[in-house]
Design a protein around this motif. Structure first.
Motif, PDB file in Angstrom:
ATOM      1  N   ASN A  69     -99.285  12.391 -12.462  1.00  0.00           N
ATOM      2  CA  ASN A  69     -99.281  11.833 -13.811  1.00  0.00           C
ATOM      3  C   ASN A  69     -99.202  10.311 -13.784  1.00  0.00           C
ATOM      4  O   ASN A  69     -99.558   9.645 -14.743  1.00  0.00           O
ATOM      5  CB  ASN A  69     -98.110  12.389 -14.620  1.00  0.00           C
ATOM      6  CG  ASN A  69     -98.354  13.815 -15.030  1.00  0.00           C
ATOM      7  OD1 ASN A  69     -99.478  14.286 -15.035  1.00  0.00           O
ATOM      8  ND2 ASN A  69     -97.290  14.521 -15.374  1.00  0.00           N
ATOM      9  N   SER A  70     -98.731   9.752 -12.663  1.00  0.00           N
ATOM     10  CA  SER A  70     -98.600   8.303 -12.559  1.00  0.00           C
ATOM     11  C   SER A  70     -99.905   7.633 -12.114  1.00  0.00           C
ATOM     12  O   SER A  70    -100.000   6.417 -12.086  1.00  0.00           O
ATOM     13  CB  SER A  70     -97.474   7.936 -11.593  1.00  0.00           C
ATOM     14  OG  SER A  70     -97.763   8.423 -10.298  1.00  0.00           O
ATOM     15  N   PHE A  71    -100.900   8.414 -11.775  1.00  0.00           N
ATOM     16  CA  PHE A  71    -102.188   7.884 -11.333  1.00  0.00           C
ATOM     17  C   PHE A  71    -103.282   8.525 -12.170  1.00  0.00           C
ATOM     18  O   PHE A  71    -103.435   9.729 -12.176  1.00  0.00           O
ATOM     19  CB  PHE A  71    -102.417   8.196  -9.855  1.00  0.00           C
ATOM     20  CG  PHE A  71    -103.753   7.736  -9.332  1.00  0.00           C
ATOM     21  CD1 PHE A  71    -103.982   6.401  -9.058  1.00  0.00           C
ATOM     22  CD2 PHE A  71    -104.777   8.640  -9.111  1.00  0.00           C
ATOM     23  CE1 PHE A  71    -105.205   5.977  -8.564  1.00  0.00           C
ATOM     24  CE2 PHE A  71    -105.999   8.225  -8.625  1.00  0.00           C
ATOM     25  CZ  PHE A  71    -106.215   6.892  -8.350  1.00  0.00           C
ATOM     26  N   GLY A  72    -104.014   7.725 -12.898  1.00  0.00           N
ATOM     27  CA  GLY A  72    -105.101   8.262 -13.712  1.00  0.00           C
ATOM     28  C   GLY A  72    -104.721   8.507 -15.151  1.00  0.00           C
ATOM     29  O   GLY A  72    -105.563   8.513 -16.022  1.00  0.00           O
ATOM     30  N   PHE A  77    -107.582  11.177 -13.334  1.00  0.00           N
ATOM     31  CA  PHE A  77    -108.175  10.851 -12.046  1.00  0.00           C
ATOM     32  C   PHE A  77    -107.442  11.620 -10.949  1.00  0.00           C
ATOM     33  O   PHE A  77    -106.287  12.000 -11.105  1.00  0.00           O
ATOM     34  CB  PHE A  77    -108.049   9.361 -11.732  1.00  0.00           C
ATOM     35  CG  PHE A  77    -108.786   8.476 -12.684  1.00  0.00           C
ATOM     36  CD1 PHE A  77    -110.095   8.726 -13.053  1.00  0.00           C
ATOM     37  CD2 PHE A  77    -108.164   7.360 -13.214  1.00  0.00           C
ATOM     38  CE1 PHE A  77    -110.773   7.902 -13.920  1.00  0.00           C
ATOM     39  CE2 PHE A  77    -108.829   6.519 -14.079  1.00  0.00           C
ATOM     40  CZ  PHE A  77    -110.141   6.789 -14.434  1.00  0.00           C
ATOM     41  N   PHE A  78    -108.102  11.821  -9.832  1.00  0.00           N
ATOM     42  CA  PHE A  78    -107.448  12.431  -8.680  1.00  0.00           C
ATOM     43  C   PHE A  78    -108.040  11.858  -7.407  1.00  0.00           C
ATOM     44  O   PHE A  78    -109.124  11.283  -7.408  1.00  0.00           O
ATOM     45  CB  PHE A  78    -107.563  13.958  -8.704  1.00  0.00           C
ATOM     46  CG  PHE A  78    -108.968  14.479  -8.606  1.00  0.00           C
ATOM     47  CD1 PHE A  78    -109.543  14.752  -7.373  1.00  0.00           C
ATOM     48  CD2 PHE A  78    -109.713  14.711  -9.747  1.00  0.00           C
ATOM     49  CE1 PHE A  78    -110.834  15.235  -7.278  1.00  0.00           C
ATOM     50  CE2 PHE A  78    -111.004  15.202  -9.674  1.00  0.00           C
ATOM     51  CZ  PHE A  78    -111.573  15.467  -8.430  1.00  0.00           C
ATOM     52  N   MET A  92    -101.555   6.558  -0.467  1.00  0.00           N
ATOM     53  CA  MET A  92    -100.962   6.822  -1.772  1.00  0.00           C
ATOM     54  C   MET A  92    -100.982   5.567  -2.651  1.00  0.00           C
ATOM     55  O   MET A  92    -100.379   4.560  -2.311  1.00  0.00           O
ATOM     56  CB  MET A  92     -99.541   7.364  -1.609  1.00  0.00           C
ATOM     57  CG  MET A  92     -99.464   8.612  -0.717  1.00  0.00           C
ATOM     58  SD  MET A  92    -100.674   9.904  -1.084  1.00  0.00           S
ATOM     59  CE  MET A  92    -100.222  10.345  -2.729  1.00  0.00           C
ATOM     60  N   PRO A  93    -101.669   5.621  -3.802  1.00  0.00           N
ATOM     61  CA  PRO A  93    -101.871   4.433  -4.629  1.00  0.00           C
ATOM     62  C   PRO A  93    -100.801   4.179  -5.687  1.00  0.00           C
ATOM     63  O   PRO A  93    -100.773   3.101  -6.270  1.00  0.00           O
ATOM     64  CB  PRO A  93    -103.208   4.718  -5.310  1.00  0.00           C
ATOM     65  CG  PRO A  93    -103.201   6.199  -5.468  1.00  0.00           C
ATOM     66  CD  PRO A  93    -102.498   6.732  -4.248  1.00  0.00           C
ATOM     67  N   ALA A  94     -99.941   5.161  -5.959  1.00  0.00           N
ATOM     68  CA  ALA A  94     -98.973   4.991  -7.044  1.00  0.00           C
ATOM     69  C   ALA A  94     -97.713   5.791  -6.762  1.00  0.00           C
ATOM     70  O   ALA A  94     -97.757   6.855  -6.130  1.00  0.00           O
ATOM     71  CB  ALA A  94     -99.576   5.442  -8.376  1.00  0.00           C
ATOM     72  N   ALA A  95     -96.590   5.267  -7.264  1.00  0.00           N
ATOM     73  CA  ALA A  95     -95.312   5.977  -7.137  1.00  0.00           C
ATOM     74  C   ALA A  95     -95.286   7.147  -8.119  1.00  0.00           C
ATOM     75  O   ALA A  95     -95.998   7.157  -9.112  1.00  0.00           O
ATOM     76  CB  ALA A  95     -94.155   5.022  -7.419  1.00  0.00           C
ATOM     77  N   GLY A  96     -94.454   8.117  -7.814  1.00  0.00           N
ATOM     78  CA  GLY A  96     -94.277   9.256  -8.709  1.00  0.00           C
ATOM     79  C   GLY A  96     -94.450  10.570  -7.981  1.00  0.00           C
ATOM     80  O   GLY A  96     -94.590  10.622  -6.756  1.00  0.00           O
ATOM     81  N   VAL A  99     -99.001  16.171  -6.363  1.00  0.00           N
ATOM     82  CA  VAL A  99     -99.313  17.536  -5.953  1.00  0.00           C
ATOM     83  C   VAL A  99    -100.621  17.489  -5.172  1.00  0.00           C
ATOM     84  O   VAL A  99    -101.642  17.012  -5.680  1.00  0.00           O
ATOM     85  CB  VAL A  99     -99.443  18.494  -7.151  1.00  0.00           C
ATOM     86  CG1 VAL A  99     -99.865  19.877  -6.688  1.00  0.00           C
ATOM     87  CG2 VAL A  99     -98.136  18.566  -7.924  1.00  0.00           C
ATOM     88  N   VAL A 100    -100.574  17.958  -3.936  1.00  0.00           N
ATOM     89  CA  VAL A 100    -101.755  18.052  -3.090  1.00  0.00           C
ATOM     90  C   VAL A 100    -102.176  19.515  -3.076  1.00  0.00           C
ATOM     91  O   VAL A 100    -101.345  20.408  -2.938  1.00  0.00           O
ATOM     92  CB  VAL A 100    -101.455  17.540  -1.664  1.00  0.00           C
ATOM     93  CG1 VAL A 100    -102.610  17.834  -0.721  1.00  0.00           C
ATOM     94  CG2 VAL A 100    -101.148  16.052  -1.696  1.00  0.00           C
TER      95      VAL A 100
END
Length: 135
Positions: A69-72, A77-78, A92-96, A99-100
Motif C-alpha cells: 500500500n506504500s508503493f503505488g 503499482f507492483f 525495495m523502493p518504499a517502507a511499509g 506481500v510477495v
C-alpha cells in the motif's frame, strides 16, 4: 483445475536464520533476513515447486510480484521479477508492509503431475510471503 494456495509470515527473534522449507508444493523461502530490510536493500527469495528450485522456461516466463500500500497507492503499482534458477529478487523502493506472491499454472500430462490425469487438465499453485521494509 486443481488449485492450492499457501501463505507464510516470517519473524526473527534476536538472530535471523534462513528458514527451512515447510514442505508445501509451492514455497517462497527468503534468502535475505527480512527483519532487517530497509528501503533500497535487495530482498532475495528461493522459489521451490515440489521441493525443487523452480525456474522460468524458454516458452513461458514465470515471475513473482511484490505489492504494498506504500508503493503505488491507489494506482496499484507492483514490482515484478523473473524467476531464474529458483531465485528472484527485488530492490525495495518504499517502507511499509509488503506481500510477495508467485502463481504457477501447469498442464497435466503423462510426465508432469500424472497423479491428476483424468481428474483435471491444469494444476495451479499460489504462494505468498509478507514482511515489513524499514525506512
Amino acid at each position: 483445475v486443481n488449485y492450492k494456495a499457501f501463505a507464510k509470515a516470517f519473524f526473527s527473534i534476536k538472530k535471523w536464520t534462513k528458514p527451512k522449507p515447510a514442505g508445501f508444493e509451492l514455497e517462497i523461502i527468503p534468502i535475505t533476513d527480512l527483519a532487517s530490510v530497509h528501503v533500497g536493500d535487495i530482498a532475495q527469495f528461493q522459489i521451490n515447486l515440489m521441493g525443487r528450485p523452480f525456474s522460468s522456461k524458454p516458452d513461458k516466463l514465470e515471475y513473482i510480484t511484490a505489492t504494498s500500500n506504500s508503493f503505488g497507492g491507489p494506482d496499484s503499482f507492483f514490482l515484478s521479477a523473473i524467476i531464474y534458477r529458483g531465485k528472484a529478487q527485488f530492490r525495495m523502493p518504499a517502507a511499509g508492509q509488503w506481500v510477495v506472491s508467485v502463481g504457477i499454472m501447469e498442464e497435466v500430462t503423462e510426465d508432469h503431475f500424472k497423479e491428476f490425469l483424468g481428474k483435471c487438465t491444469k494444476v495451479g499453485y499460489v504462494s505468498t510471503i509478507s514482511f515489513n521494509v524499514k525506512p
